[in-house]
Design an enzyme around this catalytic site. Sequence first.
Site, PDB file in Angstrom:
ATOM      1  N   THR A  72       0.832  -1.207   0.000  1.00 21.81           N
ATOM      2  CA  THR A  72       0.000   0.000   0.000  1.00 21.81           C
ATOM      3  C   THR A  72       0.865   1.254   0.000  1.00 21.81           C
ATOM      4  OG1 THR A  72      -1.897  -1.069   1.034  1.00 21.81           O
ATOM      5  CG2 THR A  72      -1.696   1.305   1.353  1.00 21.81           C
ATOM      6  N   GLN A 180       1.130  -9.184  -6.473  1.00 25.08           N
ATOM      7  CA  GLN A 180       0.698 -10.577  -6.589  1.00 25.08           C
ATOM      8  C   GLN A 180       1.643 -11.426  -7.428  1.00 25.08           C
ATOM      9  OE1 GLN A 180      -1.859 -12.134  -5.093  1.00 25.08           O
ATOM     10  NE2 GLN A 180      -2.544 -10.300  -4.023  1.00 25.08           N
ATOM     11  N   ALA A 201       6.375  -8.027   0.763  1.00 30.88           N
ATOM     12  CA  ALA A 201       7.040  -9.237   1.264  1.00 30.88           C
ATOM     13  C   ALA A 201       6.069 -10.334   1.708  1.00 30.88           C
ATOM     14  CB  ALA A 201       7.969  -8.878   2.429  1.00 30.88           C
ATOM     15  N   HIS A 202       4.927  -9.945   2.289  1.00 30.46           N
ATOM     16  CA  HIS A 202       4.081 -11.000   2.867  1.00 30.46           C
ATOM     17  C   HIS A 202       3.263 -11.749   1.814  1.00 30.46           C
ATOM     18  CE1 HIS A 202      -0.100  -9.312   3.089  1.00 30.46           C
ATOM     19  NE2 HIS A 202       0.544  -8.171   2.972  1.00 30.46           N
ATOM     20  N   THR A 238      13.369   5.500   9.907  1.00 33.04           N
ATOM     21  CA  THR A 238      14.317   4.421  10.166  1.00 33.04           C
ATOM     22  C   THR A 238      13.812   3.134   9.527  1.00 33.04           C
ATOM     23  OG1 THR A 238      15.012   5.435  12.221  1.00 33.04           O
ATOM     24  CG2 THR A 238      15.450   3.078  11.996  1.00 33.04           C
ATOM     25  N   CYS A 326      -8.952  -7.250   2.235  1.00 26.40           N
ATOM     26  CA  CYS A 326      -8.971  -5.901   2.810  1.00 26.40           C
ATOM     27  C   CYS A 326     -10.374  -5.341   2.876  1.00 26.40           C
ATOM     28  CB  CYS A 326      -8.127  -4.949   1.986  1.00 26.40           C
ATOM     29  SG  CYS A 326      -6.842  -5.746   1.067  1.00 26.40           S
TER      30      CYS A 326
END
Lengths: 385, 122
Positions: A72, A180, A201-202, A238, A326
């Site tokens: 996002t 995707q 990443a997920h 950071t 979502c």
Amino acid sequence: MRRIYLDHAATTPVDPRVAEAMAAVYRDAPGNPSSIHDEGRQARALMDTARERVAAAIGAEPSEIVFTSGGTEADNLAVRGTVAALRHKGDHVVTTAIEHHAVLDTVSELEREQNVRLTVLPVDRYGRVDPEDVREAITARTVLVSVMHANNEIGTIEPIAEIGRICRERNVVFHSDAVQTVGALEVDVRRLPVDLLSLNAHKFYGPKGVGALYVRKGTPFARIQTGGGQERDRRAGTENVAGIVAMGAALEIATRERAIESPRLARLRDLLLSGVRDAIDDVVVNGHPTERLPNNASLCVRGVQGESLIVALDLAGIAASSGAACTTGSLEPSHVLLAIGLSRELAQGSLRLTLGRATTDEDVDVVLGELPRIVSRLRAASPVA
Amino acid sequence: MYSDVVVEHFTNPRNIGVVENADGRGQDSNPVCGDFTRITVRLADGKVAEAKFKTFGCSAAIASASMVTTLAVGKSIDHASRISAQDVLAALGGLPLVKEGCALMAAGALRSAIADAKVRAG
Ligand code: FES
């Protein structure tokens, strides 16, 4: 009860090797990568390696990778960053009706609040965008075209190479949300004419909360978040060192295993789809018959409402979803299913099963045992079927 | 997410179907999602003798329709026509906030079926 998880498009479980790499950072590398002391330099080195891995997986230079908090943020950064950087040149954005809300809601907010002009292109009944529509939509004022690589709900792969070539010819920045596809399909920016690419990443067995935006060298770009000068001044804050290291490890593993894993998933998915078609009348399979993600099965079951199907499957030990995870809190039918021309009622009956590394032939058999029973039970109570 | 009662009424719904030679037919829909429930009733001796439902809707809508028909059967017509969404929610042990409209739909369908029966009876 043994659970069968078939919602990998929503999120994938973290690979144990990746979890270990992540734990090692928390355990052994406490530094802030912007610090100049030894601890800081160590964190920096770990992050550099991860950046090289992510870059290598998509054929990019390490300096072209900007780590973010996920897909996002990558989409927001791509859209808002490009529009801000090119405001002096134009004000028109082209996108499609089936984008993720991270793109669609961002462009419509820019339309409302910053008078950006918007063209939202339709898709055909398989969910494909016609590159010629993109060509026609581009004007002298167009600053950005954003078309996803593959759709998260119906699995259709978009012709982004062609669309990218058109954008090149017209000198328009091209963004693609590849959340995707990266990890599941070959994505190589040396061959693919994209300027900006979102990664998450997920979706490839890494942790939640970390992603990246690929920014091709020379692409006009403005940051949207102010603060420190991290990520070459493109994303302040950071860095999520452990998440970034995990993302690098996860993408390296996914890339290495892809050649075996993707065909394996496609075979299981095809077994599932043909079994469903044989056992249940009146199901519609959504998405493109061949140009599709290997692990995606998207169905609409006539006469049955999707949420009831998901809850019944969940009670039977099977995790599935109806449209995008979502938006499951909302009762509205999916914008993607409406865009491919389904009626509201049929769109209400959507079921998305997305397979993953743990999925076996036996799991497919279990689903093929449960699903027809559940559908006939729900249809018995339905006024439609 | 759901109470045991909701799960029970969703997995084993009571009173599925259409009452034959029904005295009243009612329908209500949930404006948010467009889902709908139809209820048919048979009245006898001033009471709801039979009530059946058909629902195109979510699990909460199915459980609500099952519950509202269960609550109605055996009650006086007057009493049954006053069964509210609150009564259904209470009997179900509550529903998540976004699903309260689904219970409202079940109560509405019953009320409209009874009203229809009253009209037909003149
Ligand atoms: S009735 Fe449509 S979501 Fe409950």
